[in-house]
Enzyme design. Sequence first.
Site, PDB file in Angstrom:
ATOM      1  N   ASP A 176     -31.103 -20.985  49.274  1.00 52.74           N
ATOM      2  CA  ASP A 176     -30.482 -20.796  47.970  1.00 52.74           C
ATOM      3  C   ASP A 176     -31.582 -20.462  46.975  1.00 52.74           C
ATOM      4  O   ASP A 176     -32.572 -21.186  46.875  1.00 52.74           O
ATOM      5  CB  ASP A 176     -29.764 -22.073  47.523  1.00 52.74           C
ATOM      6  CG  ASP A 176     -28.499 -22.326  48.339  1.00 52.74           C
ATOM      7  OD1 ASP A 176     -28.093 -21.432  49.098  1.00 52.74           O
ATOM      8  OD2 ASP A 176     -27.922 -23.416  48.216  1.00 52.74           O
ATOM      9  N   ASP A 181     -15.926 -19.769  50.096  1.00 47.20           N
ATOM     10  CA  ASP A 181     -16.054 -21.196  49.782  1.00 47.20           C
ATOM     11  C   ASP A 181     -14.663 -21.786  49.839  1.00 47.20           C
ATOM     12  O   ASP A 181     -13.771 -21.350  49.117  1.00 47.20           O
ATOM     13  CB  ASP A 181     -16.660 -21.377  48.390  1.00 47.20           C
ATOM     14  CG  ASP A 181     -18.116 -20.949  48.348  1.00 47.20           C
ATOM     15  OD1 ASP A 181     -18.880 -21.349  49.241  1.00 47.20           O
ATOM     16  OD2 ASP A 181     -18.484 -20.198  47.433  1.00 47.20           O
TER      17      ASP A 181
END
Lengths: 255, 200
Positions: free
Chosen positions: A11, A130
């Site tokens: 990330d 997600d």
Amino acid sequence: MLARRIIPCLDVRDGRVVKGVRFRDHEDVGDIVELAARYSAAGADELVFYDISASPEARTVEPEWVGRVAQVIDIPFCVAGGIRSLDDARARLFAGADKISVNTPALENPDLVDALAAEFGSQCVVVGIDSRLNDGQWWCHKNTGDPTKSSQVPRRTLDWVAEVTRRGAGEIVLNCMDQDGVREGYDVEQLAAVRPDCPVPLIASGGAGAMEHFRDVFQQANVDGALAASVFHKSVIEIGALKTWLAGEGVEMRT
Amino acid sequence: MTVALIDTSTANIASVRYALTRLNAPYVLARTPADATGCDRLILPGVGAAGAAMKTLDASGWSDALRAERRPVLGLCLGMQLLFDWSAESGCGLLGLIPGRIERLDPGAAGPWPHMGWNALEEFRDGELLLEGLSPGERVYFVHGFYAPLGDHTVASASYGQRVTAIARRGKVAGCQFHPERSAGVGARILSNFLKGEAS
């Protein structure tokens, strides 16, 4: 036989690799290129770079670091975050990324998936999803990089997987939000439910905390790859040892 | 020794360039055959669809030049497929340097389509220059939905529902269905075998 893939996810925020718990409270874990080189040398099969601030703040990933990563590593890598147009995708692919991944922009404009597949080929178009359980069904969420903007959208995860693969997505990364960052195991139930309806490679994301979790998700949900972040960043699990152990458990691996 | 990297304007040009740089191999980006005049071997990269790539090669003069080429040629991924006669992908004619057709891959129960990931190289042909120092079972990174069935050209194979030509060769013309530039140490070895091989 094709090997199952172990995929560290980095990330990225402001040019650094960060990691949060359930998408919150990010902490700095290192330099992008340094970590990419380390994971590549350790035996990672692929890397994913996800600019976690890109979607919510409408920023784009800096192609500059994409090029620096491409120069250093000799395994495939995917760039996600802030890709809203063919030009955004082209800049990253021509800088050396092997794949691009779209998430929120695809939910807001599904035609983007068709356009990307037509222009660059399905093989480099990944759709990230997600997903979280709500009232007995799994639902897609958007803008998950920012807790203040993260929201459920009226699309069931199973429907969305079928739609984007029909539109030309070449791979699905399913991030199971209920498990993300807590290291209690992948969401085997959800991944196994998605698997039969996903005609392209399916990558599990969210929840890895122990070697057994990787074995379970490969053997019980039949996913093609397993993505993880914190267990690798914090050296809870060493990639080489993980792959050797999985091979011993009967999971096909590149060792 | 300089390599001409044929500019097919497809997206994996950067990764191939960086792979050559990591191997300290000088190269020129050759948009037209004239750009490759001083080079002693050629790499034909490519990703995407066969029809679009052939149009680019026709327009730049590379199609005709490659058909008359005497220097060693290495096609990568789609670049390997372009070396054959015909592709089912776009229903189009290809360069015709290696006899055979490119067909749609049917993985059957082996897994999803396309064939994407690290698979083992098998059935090495003795004496194949590109495989020097490697052993059957070593893995390379594949991404493709169409394939060359096995034939006289097959010097290494892989298995994904079908037997797939992993490395093809006819004389000085060779190709890898996988991406050596993204296949870690095994891929680097294959590229360096090509670079150190006999030139024209």
